[in-house]
Design a protein around this motif. Structure first.
Motif, mmCIF file in Angstrom:
data_model
loop_
_atom_site.group_PDB
_atom_site.id
_atom_site.type_symbol
_atom_site.label_atom_id
_atom_site.label_comp_id
_atom_site.label_asym_id
_atom_site.label_seq_id
_atom_site.Cartn_x
_atom_site.Cartn_y
_atom_site.Cartn_z
ATOM 1 N N SER A 200 0.878 -1.169 0.000
ATOM 2 C CA SER A 200 0.000 0.000 0.000
ATOM 3 C C SER A 200 0.913 1.216 0.000
ATOM 4 O O SER A 200 1.489 1.578 1.031
ATOM 5 N N ALA A 201 1.072 1.822 -1.172
ATOM 6 C CA ALA A 201 1.968 2.973 -1.286
ATOM 7 C C ALA A 201 1.463 4.139 -0.444
ATOM 8 O O ALA A 201 2.249 4.882 0.152
ATOM 9 N N ALA A 202 0.147 4.302 -0.385
ATOM 10 C CA ALA A 202 -0.426 5.422 0.360
ATOM 11 C C ALA A 202 -0.159 5.305 1.860
ATOM 12 O O ALA A 202 0.045 6.305 2.544
ATOM 13 N N HIS A 203 -0.153 4.058 2.377
ATOM 14 C CA HIS A 203 0.029 3.851 3.822
ATOM 15 C C HIS A 203 1.410 3.317 4.179
ATOM 16 O O HIS A 203 1.716 3.111 5.359
ATOM 17 N N GLY A 204 2.255 3.055 3.176
ATOM 18 C CA GLY A 204 3.614 2.592 3.444
ATOM 19 C C GLY A 204 3.705 1.152 3.888
ATOM 20 O O GLY A 204 4.704 0.758 4.516
ATOM 21 N N LEU A 205 2.701 0.334 3.591
ATOM 22 C CA LEU A 205 2.696 -1.064 4.030
ATOM 23 C C LEU A 205 3.537 -1.934 3.096
ATOM 24 O O LEU A 205 3.402 -1.862 1.879
ATOM 25 N N ARG A 206 4.410 -2.751 3.683
ATOM 26 C CA ARG A 206 5.269 -3.736 2.996
ATOM 27 C C ARG A 206 6.185 -3.099 1.945
ATOM 28 O O ARG A 206 6.614 -3.770 1.009
ATOM 29 N N ILE A 207 6.486 -1.827 2.128
ATOM 30 C CA ILE A 207 7.441 -1.166 1.247
ATOM 31 C C ILE A 207 8.842 -1.733 1.482
ATOM 32 O O ILE A 207 9.645 -1.864 0.549
ATOM 33 N N ASP A 208 9.147 -2.099 2.742
ATOM 34 C CA ASP A 208 10.459 -2.682 3.045
ATOM 35 C C ASP A 208 10.655 -4.008 2.312
ATOM 36 O O ASP A 208 11.773 -4.311 1.868
ATOM 37 N N GLU A 209 9.588 -4.800 2.190
ATOM 38 C CA GLU A 209 9.690 -6.063 1.449
ATOM 39 C C GLU A 209 9.994 -5.785 -0.018
ATOM 40 O O GLU A 209 10.820 -6.474 -0.639
ATOM 41 N N LEU A 210 9.319 -4.778 -0.573
ATOM 42 C CA LEU A 210 9.576 -4.403 -1.964
ATOM 43 C C LEU A 210 11.015 -3.920 -2.124
ATOM 44 O O LEU A 210 11.689 -4.267 -3.102
#
Length: 495
Positions: free
Chosen positions: A142-152
């Motif tokens: 979820s780019a808007a909420h910053g979810l799982r950006i670290d995994e990406l």
């Protein structure tokens, strides 16, 4: 280089901003907001890398721009070392996604499928249907909420083969910086130690200078993007006769005659009364912000159409932010094209001088971005402004010039008719000087509160006779001599 691609309105710009760590691209629910390629640096990983946002491809949003947006996205994919293919986890797989996946699978570049808007377990469960697109690497975020950006980020770094100098692939957390007072104390102690040790150690390497940040501003359709493309010698930004083509403020590095610059192509600024669109309002805010952040502004004016009230308002904005400025009188090839060059130039400069009387310090250069005429004069003027700002007259010379100006034309202050008396003048030094410092002249004088603005302009004209200071606005700080009554009251309070 990592390119972010996908159909319109899947959240590419939101992901771009999240990875860049700041709001660069305009984000809006309307499809097709992004048109030009935007480039920024992502520093979330172990090693910084570049990311590129592209316009939505695969669907006709606006017939006037669809082909150019497609071409920009294709070029981005060619330049990229890795592609993030973004899809909408709420809407699911669409025919456009299927068509894009078939095109992308032909690319030899590694591709990560990014299922965006997966901000709940229910929505994450829908991600399974995206397996039919045929990509082995999939991350739901979820780019808007910053979810799982670290995994990406972890997957991106692995596929790019990035690692730190010590061979690790994990990001090292930055050390906490000490407070400013502690830093000053540590620096002072270090300086004392170096003084006792002598000159055995080599001097620290000079800090590299940042490229000059040049903001190109003006009305819609004045030729700002055409100028950028002409300077770069390539179709870097989308150009159209339709006003408002550029929406984002686009930072573009370039090198001219061995000097490095960052060109900032901005959206055209229209009158507020004509802005009835949220996206255009965001674009105008970004353009205004670009003026504030710029080292120097290039004000683009359509001289074939004539200088308008809006051109003067944009110029007054540059004056308000006290920015060095150069005025480019664009489309000179269309200004009385049948007349003699000398006559056309003299008439144009005379008209522009009247319209921009409050910017007389700004060099005015007739150019034609479309025909690539006289563009070399632009960068010569930039370097003259830069050189002049770095080489102001000395304090002694400044005081002699001002005293001469006051002696030749004394100023009366107040009803008493007593003359203005300058005690001392100097240039104020900034704690963090800008790349092109704007001169701030401090005057120590009597009756400073009564000094007229018109007389300051007289003093400025005198200074500019010896030091042209092209493109530079003047700032004045007036400090008066305290009255005896004020000094006595201060002494009593001190007791």
């Amino acid at each position: 280089m990592v390119a972010i691609v996908g159909r319109p309105n899947v959240g590419k710009s939101a992901l771009f901003n999240r990875l860049a760590g700041k709001n660069i691209a305009i984000v809006h629910d309307r499809p097709g907001v992004t048109r030009d390629r935007l480039v920024a640096t992502c520093r979330r990983g172990v090693v910084p890398f570049d990311i590129m946002d592209t316009g939505g491809i695969g669907a006709t949003i606006e017939d006037e721009f669809a082909a150019q947006v497609q071409a920009e996205a294709n070029l981005a994919m060619e330049e990229a070392d890795l592609i993030l293919f973004v899809v909408d986890g709420v809407e699911g797989v669409t025919p456009i996604d299927l068509e894009l996946s078939r095109t992308l699978r032909k690319s030899p570049k590694p591709i990560i499928l990014v299922v965006n808007k997966a901000d709940s377990d229910k929505r994450r469960a829908h991600g399974a249907e995206f397996a039919k697109l045929g990509f082995n690497l999939l991350v739901d975020v979820s780019a808007a909420h910053g979810l799982r950006i670290d995994e990406l980020m972890a997957l991106t770094i692995t596929k790019l083969g990035l690692q730190a100098a010590d061979g690790s692939t994990e990001r090292v957390k930055p050390a906490k910086y000490p407070s400013r007072n502690k830093t000053k104390k540590a620096n002072a102690e270090a300086s004392d130690e170096e003084a006792t040790e002598g000159d055995e150690d080599e001097a620290a390497p000079a800090r590299p200078q940042k490229p000059l940040r040049i903001a190109i501003v003006g009305k819609p359709n004045a030729g700002k993007s055409s100028l950028v493309n002409a300077i770069l010698g390539e179709q870097r930004t989308i150009v159209s006769e339709i006003a408002g083509t550029t929406r984002d403020a686009i930072d573009i590095p370039c090198t001219v005659a061995g000097n490095t610059y960052t060109l900032v192509d901005t959206a055209g600024l229209r009158r507020k009364a004509k802005i009835q669109d949220a996206v255009e309002s965001f674009s105008a805010m970004q353009a205004t912000k670009s003026i504030r952040r710029a080292d120097l502004c290039l004000l683009m004016v359509d001289c074939a159409e004539g200088i308008s009230m809006q051109d003067r308002k944009i110029a007054s904005l540059i004056v308000e932010y006290q920015k060095p400025c150069i005025i480019l009188l664009n489309k000179f090839d269309l200004y009385h094209p049948t007349g003699k060059m000398k006559d056309r130039t003299e008439e144009l400069l005379e008209n522009a001088g009247r319209e921009f009387f409050f910017l007389r310090h700004a060099p005015m250069i007739p150019v034609s971005a479309k025909e690539k005429q006289f563009l070399d004069k632009v960068f010569k003027a930039i370097e003259r402004v830069h050189h002049g700002a770095k080489n102001p007259p000395g304090t002694g010379v400044l005081n002699r010039m001002l005293q001469k100006a006051i002696a030749s034309s004394p100023a009366a202050v107040g009803r008493s008719g007593s003359s203005f008396n300058l005690l001392y003048a100097t240039f104020r030094k900034e704690d963090e000087p800008s790349a092109i410092p704007v001169p701030n002249i401090v005057l120590f004088a009597n009756r400073a509160d009564k000094l007229q603005e018109s007389y300051l302009r007289h003093l400025e004209s005198t200074i500019r006779e010896a030091w042209p200071a092209e493109g530079l606005p003047f700032q004045w700080t007036i400090r008066g001599k305290e009255k005896k009554a004020d000094l006595k009251s201060k002494k009593k309070k001190g007791r």
